[in-house]
Design a protein around this motif. Structure first.
Motif: not given
Length: 180
Positions: A76-81, A83-96
């Motif tokens: 998910l971190i690799g897919l954050q940008n 199709p464009d820079k800033g399109s997505w932001q990954a976050n680990q909300a909890s252990d699952s």
């Protein structure tokens, strides 16, 4: 003053509603319509941002949550940008739970449970969101397929074992956009 949801209605000197608003007994249906939710239902709206919509559920025999969370998190971190820079932001909300936020505030969560891997959508999805979500989820499904069926790793050592062999393809078919 008497109040009625978003309206403020002045009272006349006798304490009754003024005749200027024409709210005599024959107009009691107005009150019942207001109570029934004419200006918005009192029930939870399924498009409410706090209420998730489950879009994918993949049943699993076994799952190694820590390792799978790490692999999916890196994906998910690799897919954050995309199709464009800033399109997505990954976050680990909890252990699952791994969240992926789109630039319009809509998000999806990858939920790792003991019996399944699920994807829940939060918020009202726009067409651009749905298309980009499909691209990301196809990539995640490719990763899950590789982890579940790799011949390089013995089945008991895999991060996940699927309940049904075609579960990932069934999940893929629920997405609005097809894989390129």
């Amino acid at each position: 003053m008497a109040t009625c949801q978003a309206f403020v209605l002045p009272e006349n000197s006798s304490g009754a509603l003024g005749s200027r608003y024409n709210l005599n007994p024959s107009h009691r249906t107005i009150r019942s319509q207001l109570r029934a939710g004419l200006f918005g239902s009192q029930e939870t709206n399924s498009k409410d941002a706090a209420v998730p919509k489950r879009i994918i559920e993949i049943p699993v025999k076994s799952i190694k949550k820590g390792g799978l969370r790490m692999v999916l998190g890196l994906s998910l971190i690799g897919l954050q940008n995309t199709p464009d820079k800033g399109s997505w932001q990954a976050n680990q909300a909890s252990d699952s739970i791994l969240d992926m936020y789109f630039k319009d505030g809509t998000k999806f969560s990858v939920v790792l449970e003991d019996s399944c891997i699920a994807v829940d959508r939060y918020g009202q999805a726009s067409l651009p969101y749905l298309l980009q979500e499909s691209v990301i989820l196809h990539s995640i499904l490719d990763e899950l397929n590789e982890l579940a069926s790799s011949s390089e790793v013995a089945s008991e050592n895999r991060l996940l074992q699927l309940e049904e062999l075609n579960a990932i393809e069934m999940a893929r078919n629920t997405l609005p956009a097809r894989q390129a």
